[in-house]
Design an enzyme around this catalytic site. Structure first.
Site, short mmCIF file in Angstrom:
data_model
loop_
_atom_site.label_atom_id
_atom_site.label_comp_id
_atom_site.label_asym_id
_atom_site.label_seq_id
_atom_site.Cartn_x
_atom_site.Cartn_y
_atom_site.Cartn_z
N ALA A 57 50.76 42.71 39.24
CA ALA A 57 49.82 43.62 38.59
C ALA A 57 48.39 43.11 38.75
O ALA A 57 48.14 41.90 38.63
CB ALA A 57 50.17 43.76 37.11
N VAL A 113 57.09 47.16 44.15
CA VAL A 113 56.97 45.70 44.28
C VAL A 113 58.01 44.99 43.42
O VAL A 113 58.70 44.08 43.88
CB VAL A 113 55.54 45.23 43.89
CG1 VAL A 113 55.46 43.70 43.95
CG2 VAL A 113 54.50 45.85 44.81
N ASP A 142 47.92 52.95 46.22
CA ASP A 142 47.97 52.19 44.96
C ASP A 142 48.93 52.97 44.05
O ASP A 142 49.57 53.93 44.49
CB ASP A 142 46.57 52.08 44.34
CG ASP A 142 46.49 50.99 43.27
OD1 ASP A 142 46.16 49.85 43.61
OD2 ASP A 142 46.79 51.27 42.09
N THR A 168 53.46 42.69 49.65
CA THR A 168 52.99 42.23 48.34
C THR A 168 54.08 41.44 47.65
O THR A 168 53.84 40.36 47.10
CB THR A 168 52.56 43.44 47.47
OG1 THR A 168 51.53 44.15 48.17
CG2 THR A 168 52.03 42.99 46.12
N SER A 200 52.69 48.90 51.71
CA SER A 200 52.26 47.51 51.56
C SER A 200 53.14 46.76 50.57
O SER A 200 53.03 45.53 50.44
CB SER A 200 50.80 47.47 51.07
OG SER A 200 50.67 48.26 49.91
N LYS A 210 37.61 50.38 45.12
CA LYS A 210 38.82 51.05 44.60
C LYS A 210 38.44 52.49 44.24
O LYS A 210 37.30 52.78 43.89
CB LYS A 210 39.31 50.34 43.34
CG LYS A 210 40.79 50.50 43.07
CD LYS A 210 41.61 49.41 43.78
CE LYS A 210 43.03 49.37 43.33
NZ LYS A 210 43.73 48.17 43.80
P1 NAD Z 1 54.83 51.29 41.16
O1 NAD Z 1 54.10 52.44 40.57
O2 NAD Z 1 55.79 51.52 42.27
O3 NAD Z 1 55.62 50.51 40.01
C1 NAD Z 1 55.12 50.26 38.74
C2 NAD Z 1 56.32 50.32 37.81
O4 NAD Z 1 55.89 49.88 36.51
C3 NAD Z 1 56.90 51.73 37.64
O5 NAD Z 1 58.29 51.72 37.90
C4 NAD Z 1 56.58 52.08 36.18
O6 NAD Z 1 57.57 52.91 35.59
C5 NAD Z 1 56.55 50.71 35.55
N1 NAD Z 1 55.81 50.61 34.30
C6 NAD Z 1 54.66 51.22 33.93
N2 NAD Z 1 54.33 50.88 32.68
C7 NAD Z 1 55.26 50.00 32.26
C8 NAD Z 1 55.45 49.27 31.06
N3 NAD Z 1 54.62 49.37 30.03
N4 NAD Z 1 56.55 48.47 30.95
C9 NAD Z 1 57.42 48.37 31.99
N5 NAD Z 1 57.28 49.04 33.15
C10 NAD Z 1 56.22 49.84 33.28
O7 NAD Z 1 53.70 50.23 41.59
P2 NAD Z 1 53.86 48.99 42.56
O8 NAD Z 1 53.39 49.38 43.91
O9 NAD Z 1 55.20 48.39 42.40
O10 NAD Z 1 52.76 48.01 41.96
C11 NAD Z 1 53.01 47.28 40.78
C12 NAD Z 1 51.72 46.61 40.33
O11 NAD Z 1 51.26 45.74 41.37
C13 NAD Z 1 50.56 47.58 40.05
O12 NAD Z 1 49.78 47.06 39.00
C14 NAD Z 1 49.75 47.53 41.35
O13 NAD Z 1 48.39 47.83 41.16
C15 NAD Z 1 49.93 46.09 41.74
N6 NAD Z 1 49.77 45.87 43.18
C16 NAD Z 1 50.55 46.55 44.07
C17 NAD Z 1 50.38 46.33 45.42
C18 NAD Z 1 51.23 47.05 46.45
O14 NAD Z 1 51.16 46.70 47.62
N7 NAD Z 1 52.04 48.02 46.06
C19 NAD Z 1 49.42 45.41 45.88
C20 NAD Z 1 48.67 44.70 44.95
C21 NAD Z 1 48.84 44.95 43.59
C1 PPY Z 2 45.52 46.28 46.26
O1 PPY Z 2 45.93 45.29 46.88
O2 PPY Z 2 45.32 46.23 45.01
C2 PPY Z 2 45.21 47.53 46.95
O3 PPY Z 2 44.50 48.34 46.43
C3 PPY Z 2 45.81 47.77 48.30
C4 PPY Z 2 44.79 47.79 49.38
C5 PPY Z 2 44.43 46.61 49.98
C6 PPY Z 2 43.51 46.64 51.02
C7 PPY Z 2 42.98 47.83 51.45
C8 PPY Z 2 43.35 49.01 50.84
C9 PPY Z 2 44.28 48.99 49.81
#
Ligand code: NAD
Ligand code: PPY
Length: 363
Positions: free
Chosen positions: A262, A187, A119, A154, A150, A79
């Site tokens: 998350a 997500v 991310d 997810t 992604s 990461k």
């Molecule tokens: P994003 O940044 O689009 O959304 C996160 C949301 O959480 C934002 O709208 C933000 O305002 C809100 N937020 C932050 N702090 C908060 C709080 N205290 N209370 C309520 N809301 C709050 O991110 P995402 O892509 O939707 O990802 C969400 C989570 O899933 C992250 O932790 C990320 O690491 C994890 N994740 C995402 C993916 C992906 O493919 N996008 C994959 C694996 C894990």
């Molecule tokens: C995650 O799933 O938390 C990521 O960081 C997304 C990702 C997954 C695989 C390769 C690169 C990024």
């Protein structure tokens, strides 16, 4: 804090760099390459201290290794974190571009030992820049020849995880159930629509009022961000930031299932014990949120089609059922059972990347 956690990290290497020109601090943590090159997204945010950024990168990289194992992907865990000098929306496009260029130079230095992806705080458009500057970024936009965001994959995987965990908890399907969603980003909002499709009621929150309004328009009840951990629900889906469930929250959260997107939802190992003691079914995040990794690695390394990615997401449900059964047969702690499962499967023969397809995907 830093001195306590640093020796406990079991990763391969963690590199950092402060760039005086952009005033950004960069961290790349390579946790494991036992299954293949390390991969994991680039998170960009303001951190209280540089030490916090290093710890976050290490913890997030540490979650990518079990994620790749659980998803059956031939990659290791890594990461990156970019600690910004100011929130992203206050940086000029030029300043942000300079930051990405510095990061791309570090990716080039690692020469494929670590591949990045999107991310929190980075987008497919940013991956276009990082890939152009290094050749080591997944998740470029479709216009640049990549597979795009992604987040939908997810959300699809988390949806499956919620259904599987709800079934394990004896809730049956989600019709008429109450699902609490924390975080309505890429997500969370997508997940919300899928769960509404199951006939569930949604109670949701975000710190961003606009995201809340979008969810309200779709039919969700909105609560203040500091109330979501105490609302009554059948399923709690953390889709904002990690560390939201510590032992104290685990002792009071009013739900039957915890399953969300998350990374590193549990703040401490005792939280898993407490959830198990209370009979709350926990879907470990490194299994539940693996859909994004399946999309990125499946499309770009293994040459899968979108429908092949969709089929592969079923592994999430299968793996969860296996660890739920294992946990039931021991002390009920799903997190412990899942980590034991990962340790056993870490060096399983993972599907070998097809060299030609890989070349085609990356030119
Ligand atoms: P994003 O940044 O689009 O959304 C996160 C949301 O959480 C934002 O709208 C933000 O305002 C809100 N937020 C932050 N702090 C908060 C709080 N205290 N209370 C309520 N809301 C709050 O991110 P995402 O892509 O939707 O990802 C969400 C989570 O899933 C992250 O932790 C990320 O690491 C994890 N994740 C995402 C993916 C992906 O493919 N996008 C994959 C694996 C894990
Ligand atoms: C995650 O799933 O938390 C990521 O960081 C997304 C990702 C997954 C695989 C390769 C690169 C990024």
């Amino acid at each position: 804090m830093f001195d306590t956690h640093l020796p406990a990290w079991d990763g391969e290497v963690c590199l950092s760099r402060f760039d005086h020109e952009t005033e950004a601090f960069f961290v790349i943590a390579v946790h494991s390459r036992k299954r293949g090159p390390a991969a994991g997204g680039t998170r960009a945010a303001v951190y209280p201290t540089h030490a916090d950024a290093v710890l976050d990168a290490m913890r997030l990289a540490g979650a990518m290794t079990p994620k790749m194992v659980a998803a059956g992907l031939p990659m290791g865990g890594g990461k990156s974190v970019i600690a910004l000098p100011a929130p992203r929306h206050r940086l000029s496009d030029r300043h942000w571009r300079q930051i990405l260029d510095v990061h791309a130079a570090s990716l080039s230095l690692l020469n494929g030992a670590y591949w990045t992806g999107p991310d929190v705080g980075t987008t497919s458009a940013d991956m276009d820049v990082l890939h152009a500057g290094s050749g080591f970024a997944f998740g470029r936009s479709a216009e640049a020849g990549g597979p795009g965001s992604s987040a939908p994959a997810t959300a699809a995987g988390v949806h499956l995880a919620i259904r599987t965990a709800a079934d394990d908890a004896g809730l049956g399907d989600l019709k008429g159930r109450r699902v609490a969603i924390q975080g309505l980003g890429a997500v969370g909002l997508d997940l919300l629509e899928r769960i509404l499709g199951d006939g569930a009621q949604i109670v949701a929150t975000d710190v961003d009022a606009q995201r809340c309004e979008r969810a309200r328009a779709l039919g969700a009840e909105i609560v203040a961000a500091d109330r979501i951990l105490s609302v009554e629900s059948d399923v709690f889906a953390p889709c904002a930031m990690g560390g939201v469930i510590d032992r104290a929250v685990a002792a009071t959260v009013n739900t039957a299932v915890v399953a969300g997107a998350a990374n590193n939802v549990l703040a401490d190992p005792e939280a898993a014990d407490e959830l198990a003691r209370r009979g709350i079914v926990f879907a470990p995040d490194f299994i539940a949120n693996g859909g994004g990794a399946v999309h990125l690695v499946g499309r770009e390394v293994l040459g899968w089609s979108t429908s092949e990615v969709g089929e592969h997401l079923d592994h999430i449900a299968e793996t969860l059922r296996e660890v739920f059964d294992r946990a039931r047969a021991s002390d009920g702690n799903v997190d412990r059972a899942a980590r034991a499962w990962v340790a056993e499967h870490l060096v399983d023969p993972a599907p070998a990347p097809d060299a030609d397809r890989r070349k085609a995907a990356h030119g």
